[in-house]
Structure formats: C-alpha cells, structure tokens
Design an enzyme around this catalytic site. Sequence first.
Site, PDB file in Angstrom:
ATOM      1  N   GLU A 274       0.872  -1.101  -0.090  1.00  0.00           N
ATOM      2  CA  GLU A 274      -0.047   0.023  -0.007  1.00  0.00           C
ATOM      3  C   GLU A 274       0.717   1.398   0.167  1.00  0.00           C
ATOM      4  OE1 GLU A 274      -2.892  -0.179   3.059  1.00  0.00           O
ATOM      5  OE2 GLU A 274      -4.027  -1.849   2.324  1.00  0.00           O
TER       6      GLU A 274
ATOM      7  N   ASN B 182      -5.414  -4.666  -2.020  1.00  0.00           N
ATOM      8  CA  ASN B 182      -6.110  -4.497  -0.694  1.00  0.00           C
ATOM      9  C   ASN B 182      -7.479  -3.909  -1.056  1.00  0.00           C
ATOM     10  OD1 ASN B 182      -3.818  -5.974   0.266  1.00  0.00           O
ATOM     11  ND2 ASN B 182      -3.145  -4.451   1.376  1.00  0.00           N
TER      12      ASN B 182
ATOM     13  N   GLU C 162      -5.547  -8.630   1.024  1.00  0.00           N
ATOM     14  CA  GLU C 162      -6.222  -8.114   2.051  1.00  0.00           C
ATOM     15  C   GLU C 162      -7.793  -7.894   1.660  1.00  0.00           C
ATOM     16  OE1 GLU C 162      -4.786  -5.100   4.401  1.00  0.00           O
ATOM     17  OE2 GLU C 162      -2.460  -5.824   4.179  1.00  0.00           O
TER      18      GLU C 162
END
Length: 460
Positions: free
Chosen positions: A165, A294, A367
């Site tokens: 991220e 994610n 995720e």
Amino acid sequence: MKEFPKGFVWGSATSAYQIEGAWNEDGKGPSIWDAFCQIPSKVHLNETGNIACDHYHRFAEDVALMKRMGLKAYRFSIAWTRILPTGKGEINKKGIEFYNDLIDLLLYHDIEPWVTLYHWDLPLALQLEMDGWLNADIADYFAEYADICFQYFGDRVKNWITINEAWVVAILGYGQGVFAPGRTSNVEPYLAGHHLLLAHAKAVDVYRQKYQAQQNGRIGITNNCDWREPLTQNTDDINAAERALEFFLSWFSDPIYKGDYPASMRERLQDRLPTFTPEQQKIIKGSSDFFGLNHYTTMYAAQTKEGQKEVSVYGNGGLSEDQDVDLSVGKDWKLTDMEWAIAPWGCQKLLEWIDRRYDHPEIVITENGCAFPDVLDGREVNDTERIQFVEGYLDACHQAIQNGVNLTGYFLWSFLDNFEWASGYNKQFGLHYIQPDTLRRIPKASADWYAKVIKQNGLL
Ligand code: GAL
C-alpha cells in the site's frame, strides 16, 4: 455451491509491526513505527506494538492455529530492522534465524508463505539520516535489503510482495500525517510515492536479474483501493469517480502497467508530480508478476461544488483538494467498526475495472476483511457479522470471476486481532481474539468459522 477455479489461493494476512512484538530483542533496530508510537496522542490510548501478539515468541503456537483452521497460505511481512537494524550494513543473524524458522514451520504444515518486504516499518535510522522515502537513495537501500531477503529465503519463498500500500505510506504518512512518520504536506506524498515505486522496481529488477530463474518464484506489489461509485449519473460525477480511482490506484498501477502516471494526475499536479526517466520507466513497466490488491470499502464520489474546496482538504480520499472529489456513504449502508461501508458490489466493480484498465492481469486480493467489536460469550464470540461480510465479498469475487476476471487468490485480513496502527488495539479484524494485556488468545466464534465458511462454499 460456488466453485472457485482450481488452484485458487486461500489465505490470511498479517504484518510484522502489527503482530510480532519483541520490538528491541535479538538485535532488532527501531523502526519509524516504534518511534511514532512514543509520541503522545498519535495512537489510540498511546498503545504500541512493543508486545503486540507476541508472535515473535509464539509463532509456533500461531502456525499451529493456522494449521487447525485449514489455512493454505499465509501472508506476513519481514521487519526490515530485524534483518538490518539500521536499514543498511551488517546483517543481524538472529533476524534471519527467526524468519527461517517461521518459513520452515509453515512449509512443514503445507502452508504457503507469501512474504511482504515492506509493510510500513521503515528503519528509524534511514528516516533520521536521510528523510526516509523523501530521499531518492532510499530505493537503493530497499533493493539491497530485498536482495538479502531473496538470498536467504528465496529458496523457499515463491511469492514476494515488495511494498504494501504505497498510497497509505504516501498519503497517511506524508500528506495527512496520521501514520508514521507523521508529516503533513501537499508535495511530499507525491515524492514519497515516486520513490516507493522506484524502490519496488529496483527490488524487482534485482530479483529478476539474480534470483528468479533459479528460485522460480513470483514478485509483485500490493496496492490498496476502495471503489468509487458516481453519486449521480451526471457526467461531472462520473468523471469525479473515475478521477478518484486514478488518484488512488492508478497513481501506482499506471506506471507499472502503462509506464507513466495517469494524465489526470499530471494535469492537476503538474510539477508536484515527479517524472520518470526513460531508464526508470524501463524497470518500472511490467514490474509486477501479479496485481496485488487490498480492498476494504466503497464510497460515493461527486464533483466538488464551487466554494467547498477547503472543507474536503485532507479528507479520507487522499489529498482531495487535488482531485476535486467529494466522498460520502449511502444513508442506509451498513458500516464496520472502522466506519467503512460494507458494499460487496463495489468489490466486484473494482475487480472488473482493474481487469479492463490493465488488460486482464492476474489479480490476487492480498487483504480484505472487517473490524467488529468482539463480544465474548464464555470463550467464544458470536461472529455472524464477520461471516456475513466474508460471504458477501467472496460472492462478489465469484461473480467477477464468472464475468472473466482473472482473480487467483484471496487473503483475509487478519489472522489475529492485532495492533491496528493509529487505532491501537481498539479494532478487531482477526480470526482470533486477543487480549493484549494478558496475551491470552481465544479462538473466535464458531471457533473454526473461517474453515466452515470456506467448506460451505466448497472452496477447499
Ligand atoms: C490495510 C493494512 C493493514 C491493516 C488493514 C486494516 O490498509 O495493510 O495493515 O491495518 O488495512 O485496517
């Protein structure tokens, strides 16, 4: 019964700072999160990851829990400062030993390790000596650290993720200042983001040049993105939603899949957005073997109305004043404990958007998950909301696959309730409940609910 493609990867994820503890043991150096947590009021109740889930000492017990719940893949991150206490220079043998033992134990139990090299815990020394991600040289230090990890663990680790991220690192760390290193700026996020991309590309280059052929693994990056749904069908709002996705995900994915930043960013940011040299473009373009994603939530996006600009500065959509996008949630949408809307349909739309924009890449959801307060009932938690959430999102994934998206894996966040960054231990995402004060772990709900959900859906 929903069928997922053969070989689909089912896993759960964690990260080093959030679960390991042992923050200053066996030669580990301090990271920016170790330091950030010492500043009063940065983290809920001034909590820290000093002990966290004590995974460093209890990893064998944790792997046994994974085995018991039928987990097939486990995504974790390596703490850079366990391997290199000051970010560069001499290797800390004890750190190598720890990850060796963890990897061996996972493999012994047939659990496939998916390893992230950077999940936000930058060596504090690199922050103090060279301003961390603001300095272009950081990319070389990261590549050297990555090289060590490939060298020591690459014989057994076949799935690598360079950076987790980049958006969070750049926006929350350098824009809004709510995460380490806690800086606020409307220039630094784009510089940090640039260096994160270069670091990723250099690490991938090292892997491809020196290791990939004989180690036979894959390497990619994981980026995060919510879905942005146009608030109305007006062209302005449709464009605002598209722009919001570009400032969120394409910021990092366009350079990797297309070789440069999105035009919408260049147009609005001009000189605040750095440029790639042709040599840099060469190593960045095509630098991910899979599209790590994610995904947690969805919001409406609308064109900012005249005169409202200041209101949305540092809003929850990145540097929203740079985008002219207003975000909101539907009045009747259900929220998790993070106040993130539950909207599985957004997940499906995002997967299909990625599939179209990046020409049908292999996508892995690294995720997805939700926080709900655990109400203990004896030694159990009645976990219906979490089950519903997972079922809803898996259903959306399934739909996307039916529509042709090449989704090949799903990792639930998280294996353990853990240190949720600025929220401390206040948000419970885990498959297992943890009481941080006593470090006693209690299996959640329908104790093996994850296994149950997976089995009911015919996924194993
Ligand atoms: C992600 C992050 C994780 C975890 C999760 C839930 O952004 O990678 O570390 O905190 O969100 O908030």
